[in-house]
Design a protein around this motif. Sequence first.
Motif, PDB file in Angstrom:
ATOM      1  N   GLU A 175     -54.007 -27.270 -69.176  1.00  0.00           N
ATOM      2  CA  GLU A 175     -54.271 -27.418 -70.611  1.00  0.00           C
ATOM      3  C   GLU A 175     -54.981 -26.186 -71.174  1.00  0.00           C
ATOM      4  O   GLU A 175     -55.560 -26.242 -72.260  1.00  0.00           O
ATOM      5  CB  GLU A 175     -55.123 -28.673 -70.888  1.00  0.00           C
ATOM      6  CG  GLU A 175     -54.526 -29.969 -70.355  1.00  0.00           C
ATOM      7  CD  GLU A 175     -53.287 -30.408 -71.098  1.00  0.00           C
ATOM      8  OE1 GLU A 175     -53.053 -29.889 -72.210  1.00  0.00           O
ATOM      9  OE2 GLU A 175     -52.538 -31.241 -70.565  1.00  0.00           O
ATOM     10  N   ASN A 176     -54.928 -25.072 -70.408  1.00  0.00           N
ATOM     11  CA  ASN A 176     -55.585 -23.819 -70.821  1.00  0.00           C
ATOM     12  C   ASN A 176     -57.062 -24.027 -71.150  1.00  0.00           C
ATOM     13  O   ASN A 176     -57.608 -23.455 -72.097  1.00  0.00           O
ATOM     14  CB  ASN A 176     -54.854 -23.188 -72.014  1.00  0.00           C
ATOM     15  CG  ASN A 176     -53.434 -22.787 -71.674  1.00  0.00           C
ATOM     16  OD1 ASN A 176     -52.475 -23.288 -72.265  1.00  0.00           O
ATOM     17  ND2 ASN A 176     -53.292 -21.892 -70.710  1.00  0.00           N
ATOM     18  N   ILE A 177     -57.730 -24.842 -70.332  1.00  0.00           N
ATOM     19  CA  ILE A 177     -59.143 -25.162 -70.557  1.00  0.00           C
ATOM     20  C   ILE A 177     -60.004 -23.907 -70.601  1.00  0.00           C
ATOM     21  O   ILE A 177     -60.824 -23.725 -71.502  1.00  0.00           O
ATOM     22  CB  ILE A 177     -59.647 -26.127 -69.465  1.00  0.00           C
ATOM     23  CG1 ILE A 177     -59.001 -27.507 -69.631  1.00  0.00           C
ATOM     24  CG2 ILE A 177     -61.179 -26.243 -69.507  1.00  0.00           C
ATOM     25  CD1 ILE A 177     -59.332 -28.480 -68.511  1.00  0.00           C
ATOM     26  N   ASP A 178     -59.824 -23.026 -69.610  1.00  0.00           N
ATOM     27  CA  ASP A 178     -60.688 -21.848 -69.500  1.00  0.00           C
ATOM     28  C   ASP A 178     -59.957 -20.527 -69.670  1.00  0.00           C
ATOM     29  O   ASP A 178     -60.601 -19.478 -69.776  1.00  0.00           O
ATOM     30  CB  ASP A 178     -61.379 -21.819 -68.129  1.00  0.00           C
ATOM     31  CG  ASP A 178     -62.387 -22.934 -67.950  1.00  0.00           C
ATOM     32  OD1 ASP A 178     -63.268 -23.064 -68.819  1.00  0.00           O
ATOM     33  OD2 ASP A 178     -62.291 -23.679 -66.954  1.00  0.00           O
ATOM     34  N   PHE A 179     -58.650 -20.560 -69.657  1.00  0.00           N
ATOM     35  CA  PHE A 179     -57.886 -19.311 -69.689  1.00  0.00           C
ATOM     36  C   PHE A 179     -56.619 -19.547 -70.487  1.00  0.00           C
ATOM     37  O   PHE A 179     -55.862 -20.491 -70.200  1.00  0.00           O
ATOM     38  CB  PHE A 179     -57.555 -18.879 -68.256  1.00  0.00           C
ATOM     39  CG  PHE A 179     -57.323 -17.403 -68.091  1.00  0.00           C
ATOM     40  CD1 PHE A 179     -58.304 -16.487 -68.428  1.00  0.00           C
ATOM     41  CD2 PHE A 179     -56.125 -16.925 -67.575  1.00  0.00           C
ATOM     42  CE1 PHE A 179     -58.105 -15.125 -68.262  1.00  0.00           C
ATOM     43  CE2 PHE A 179     -55.905 -15.569 -67.396  1.00  0.00           C
ATOM     44  CZ  PHE A 179     -56.909 -14.664 -67.743  1.00  0.00           C
ATOM     45  N   PRO A 180     -56.345 -18.720 -71.501  1.00  0.00           N
ATOM     46  CA  PRO A 180     -55.207 -18.973 -72.390  1.00  0.00           C
ATOM     47  C   PRO A 180     -53.881 -18.521 -71.794  1.00  0.00           C
ATOM     48  O   PRO A 180     -53.841 -17.830 -70.764  1.00  0.00           O
ATOM     49  CB  PRO A 180     -55.555 -18.125 -73.625  1.00  0.00           C
ATOM     50  CG  PRO A 180     -56.305 -16.957 -73.046  1.00  0.00           C
ATOM     51  CD  PRO A 180     -57.129 -17.531 -71.922  1.00  0.00           C
ATOM     52  N   THR A 181     -52.788 -18.909 -72.442  1.00  0.00           N
ATOM     53  CA  THR A 181     -51.491 -18.332 -72.097  1.00  0.00           C
ATOM     54  C   THR A 181     -51.455 -16.895 -72.606  1.00  0.00           C
ATOM     55  O   THR A 181     -52.215 -16.517 -73.512  1.00  0.00           O
ATOM     56  CB  THR A 181     -50.334 -19.123 -72.739  1.00  0.00           C
ATOM     57  OG1 THR A 181     -50.525 -19.170 -74.166  1.00  0.00           O
ATOM     58  CG2 THR A 181     -50.270 -20.535 -72.193  1.00  0.00           C
ATOM     59  N   HIS A 182     -50.547 -16.105 -72.031  1.00  0.00           N
ATOM     60  CA  HIS A 182     -50.471 -14.690 -72.392  1.00  0.00           C
ATOM     61  C   HIS A 182     -49.029 -14.261 -72.623  1.00  0.00           C
ATOM     62  O   HIS A 182     -48.110 -14.782 -71.987  1.00  0.00           O
ATOM     63  CB  HIS A 182     -51.098 -13.833 -71.291  1.00  0.00           C
ATOM     64  CG  HIS A 182     -52.581 -13.989 -71.191  1.00  0.00           C
ATOM     65  ND1 HIS A 182     -53.182 -14.983 -70.436  1.00  0.00           N
ATOM     66  CD2 HIS A 182     -53.597 -13.298 -71.778  1.00  0.00           C
ATOM     67  CE1 HIS A 182     -54.497 -14.891 -70.551  1.00  0.00           C
ATOM     68  NE2 HIS A 182     -54.780 -13.875 -71.350  1.00  0.00           N
ATOM     69  N   PHE A 213     -70.138 -24.477 -60.665  1.00  0.00           N
ATOM     70  CA  PHE A 213     -70.343 -24.981 -62.024  1.00  0.00           C
ATOM     71  C   PHE A 213     -69.002 -25.144 -62.744  1.00  0.00           C
ATOM     72  O   PHE A 213     -68.158 -24.247 -62.735  1.00  0.00           O
ATOM     73  CB  PHE A 213     -71.238 -24.020 -62.816  1.00  0.00           C
ATOM     74  CG  PHE A 213     -72.621 -23.863 -62.241  1.00  0.00           C
ATOM     75  CD1 PHE A 213     -73.666 -24.656 -62.671  1.00  0.00           C
ATOM     76  CD2 PHE A 213     -72.874 -22.917 -61.251  1.00  0.00           C
ATOM     77  CE1 PHE A 213     -74.936 -24.524 -62.130  1.00  0.00           C
ATOM     78  CE2 PHE A 213     -74.138 -22.772 -60.706  1.00  0.00           C
ATOM     79  CZ  PHE A 213     -75.175 -23.575 -61.143  1.00  0.00           C
ATOM     80  N   PHE A 214     -68.840 -26.295 -63.383  1.00  0.00           N
ATOM     81  CA  PHE A 214     -67.645 -26.549 -64.174  1.00  0.00           C
ATOM     82  C   PHE A 214     -68.021 -26.563 -65.662  1.00  0.00           C
ATOM     83  O   PHE A 214     -68.810 -27.393 -66.097  1.00  0.00           O
ATOM     84  CB  PHE A 214     -67.025 -27.897 -63.793  1.00  0.00           C
ATOM     85  CG  PHE A 214     -65.656 -28.099 -64.367  1.00  0.00           C
ATOM     86  CD1 PHE A 214     -64.540 -27.656 -63.703  1.00  0.00           C
ATOM     87  CD2 PHE A 214     -65.497 -28.703 -65.607  1.00  0.00           C
ATOM     88  CE1 PHE A 214     -63.272 -27.826 -64.240  1.00  0.00           C
ATOM     89  CE2 PHE A 214     -64.240 -28.872 -66.161  1.00  0.00           C
ATOM     90  CZ  PHE A 214     -63.127 -28.429 -65.470  1.00  0.00           C
ATOM     91  N   SER A 215     -67.432 -25.644 -66.404  1.00  0.00           N
ATOM     92  CA  SER A 215     -66.519 -24.602 -65.985  1.00  0.00           C
ATOM     93  C   SER A 215     -66.794 -23.369 -66.846  1.00  0.00           C
ATOM     94  O   SER A 215     -67.766 -23.344 -67.612  1.00  0.00           O
ATOM     95  CB  SER A 215     -65.070 -25.055 -66.149  1.00  0.00           C
ATOM     96  OG  SER A 215     -64.768 -25.280 -67.531  1.00  0.00           O
ATOM     97  N   TYR A 216     -65.924 -22.372 -66.765  1.00  0.00           N
ATOM     98  CA  TYR A 216     -66.165 -21.077 -67.407  1.00  0.00           C
ATOM     99  C   TYR A 216     -66.453 -21.202 -68.907  1.00  0.00           C
ATOM    100  O   TYR A 216     -67.368 -20.569 -69.431  1.00  0.00           O
ATOM    101  CB  TYR A 216     -64.961 -20.161 -67.177  1.00  0.00           C
ATOM    102  CG  TYR A 216     -65.094 -18.797 -67.822  1.00  0.00           C
ATOM    103  CD1 TYR A 216     -65.792 -17.777 -67.191  1.00  0.00           C
ATOM    104  CD2 TYR A 216     -64.533 -18.530 -69.076  1.00  0.00           C
ATOM    105  CE1 TYR A 216     -65.926 -16.521 -67.777  1.00  0.00           C
ATOM    106  CE2 TYR A 216     -64.657 -17.284 -69.662  1.00  0.00           C
ATOM    107  CZ  TYR A 216     -65.356 -16.284 -69.016  1.00  0.00           C
ATOM    108  OH  TYR A 216     -65.491 -15.053 -69.604  1.00  0.00           O
ATOM    109  N   ARG A 217     -65.666 -22.014 -69.599  1.00  0.00           N
ATOM    110  CA  ARG A 217     -65.822 -22.102 -71.057  1.00  0.00           C
ATOM    111  C   ARG A 217     -67.185 -22.650 -71.469  1.00  0.00           C
ATOM    112  O   ARG A 217     -67.664 -22.403 -72.568  1.00  0.00           O
ATOM    113  CB  ARG A 217     -64.708 -22.949 -71.676  1.00  0.00           C
ATOM    114  CG  ARG A 217     -64.750 -24.413 -71.305  1.00  0.00           C
ATOM    115  CD  ARG A 217     -63.558 -25.173 -71.879  1.00  0.00           C
ATOM    116  NE  ARG A 217     -63.663 -25.286 -73.329  1.00  0.00           N
ATOM    117  CZ  ARG A 217     -64.202 -26.322 -73.971  1.00  0.00           C
ATOM    118  NH1 ARG A 217     -64.720 -27.332 -73.277  1.00  0.00           N
ATOM    119  NH2 ARG A 217     -64.246 -26.349 -75.282  1.00  0.00           N
ATOM    120  N   SER A 218     -67.817 -23.397 -70.551  1.00  0.00           N
ATOM    121  CA  SER A 218     -69.136 -23.950 -70.861  1.00  0.00           C
ATOM    122  C   SER A 218     -70.219 -22.877 -70.887  1.00  0.00           C
ATOM    123  O   SER A 218     -71.295 -23.098 -71.461  1.00  0.00           O
ATOM    124  CB  SER A 218     -69.510 -25.025 -69.824  1.00  0.00           C
ATOM    125  OG  SER A 218     -68.598 -26.098 -69.864  1.00  0.00           O
TER     126      SER A 218
END
Length: 426
Positions: free
Chosen positions: A65-72, A400-405
Amino acid sequence: MFKSIYHRILQLLFFGLLPLSGEVLRDSAGRPVRYAGRFDTRQVVIRDAAIRPDEFRGIWVAVVENIDFPTHRSAAEFQRDFRRMADNIKAAGFTAIIFQIRSNCDAFYPTGLAPWSRWLAGKEGTGLGSFDPLKFMIDETHKRGLEFHAWLNPYRVTGNTNLSKSAYLATLAPNNFARKNPQCVLVKRNPAGNQLFLDPGRPEVITHLCTIVRDIVSRYQVDAIHFDDYFYPYEKLGNEDQATFRRFNPDNLTLDNWRRNNTDTLIYRVRLTITRNNLIQNRRVRFGISPFGIWANRSTNGNGSLTGGKESFSVLFADTRKWVKLGYVDYIAPQIYWDFAHDVAAYAALTDWWCSVVSGTGVKLYIGIAAYNGGKWQSNELINQLRYNRMRYHVSGAAFFSYRSFFGDGRNSGTVNLLNYLKNHR
């Protein structure tokens, strides 16, 4: 006699069963925090402890779901964004990136065993030209002195869909294992829709997953293969796997024991796959699992923890304690995604229980921490969880979960405070 008493005292200190001088934790109302919620009302005492030089500080990067990393759209965009991510992680004092390279029977690397992930370029089966994202990420991670743990979801086809099984499988790339082998896909019907996953009881599923692991460790310089908590579904199965149970149960096990044996078999064979490749290539790739935090409650199993929540042993059919005791894994990172003041799954009691599990095994214990909850807990909760870990001899670090936090739109007051703490305490 003196020596045995001394060792017993050390053991009690390591497991947190003797009080140490320090700060008594208090909840938002100012009351002392209970050690195990409703199950043990001792106070939780916390203090600063020496930081072990090899402390593991991992951070999960979820692509589903692209939680932490987008499509490119291009390799150049991917390279730019991953370099920025790796720089952030390094500067914050983390030591490892746990990157999800397989989430839905797909891949973030070129392979004939699975299609390109939809979370990479927006469509399953579509990559970024001749670019190999996994090789690039490993190289960039190692350049910064960090470890790269390749995170795989072994069974998941999709978390939820309103489509029928046949209709959903038809939307997948032609070389997706699930589409090619519909007999290996189970459906768990939930109120929100259909959950599709590979059938853990099918021998060809286990063989396929081991082949995937062998492909990765033989071609890429990963530091570890990492599984998370998704085995059997969280909503316990009914009779969805009855046909498999009748066909592939030569030892006439009970249904629950058969399901646990299926998961055990996968973990054991992955262990063997990695070990054999390590011998062939003279490497030290590790195998780690991050399971649901509660193995079993003491009320249902005398070896269980002082908790009252869902159990991985009886719901997910994941005997995580057994995997540690028998050395199937190199590290275990239980997801203790609750705070100190939780009534039925208190952080201190669960951490100490896992310390007792790894004691004497040689398996490293890294505590999985819910950084995403940092905004709803007390502002110093995440810091105190890290401080508590450092008080425990058997805790070798945290993930730690996760990067976006920490660095994205999920950033919260707790993670801001934790980042500041890490800069000054590492």
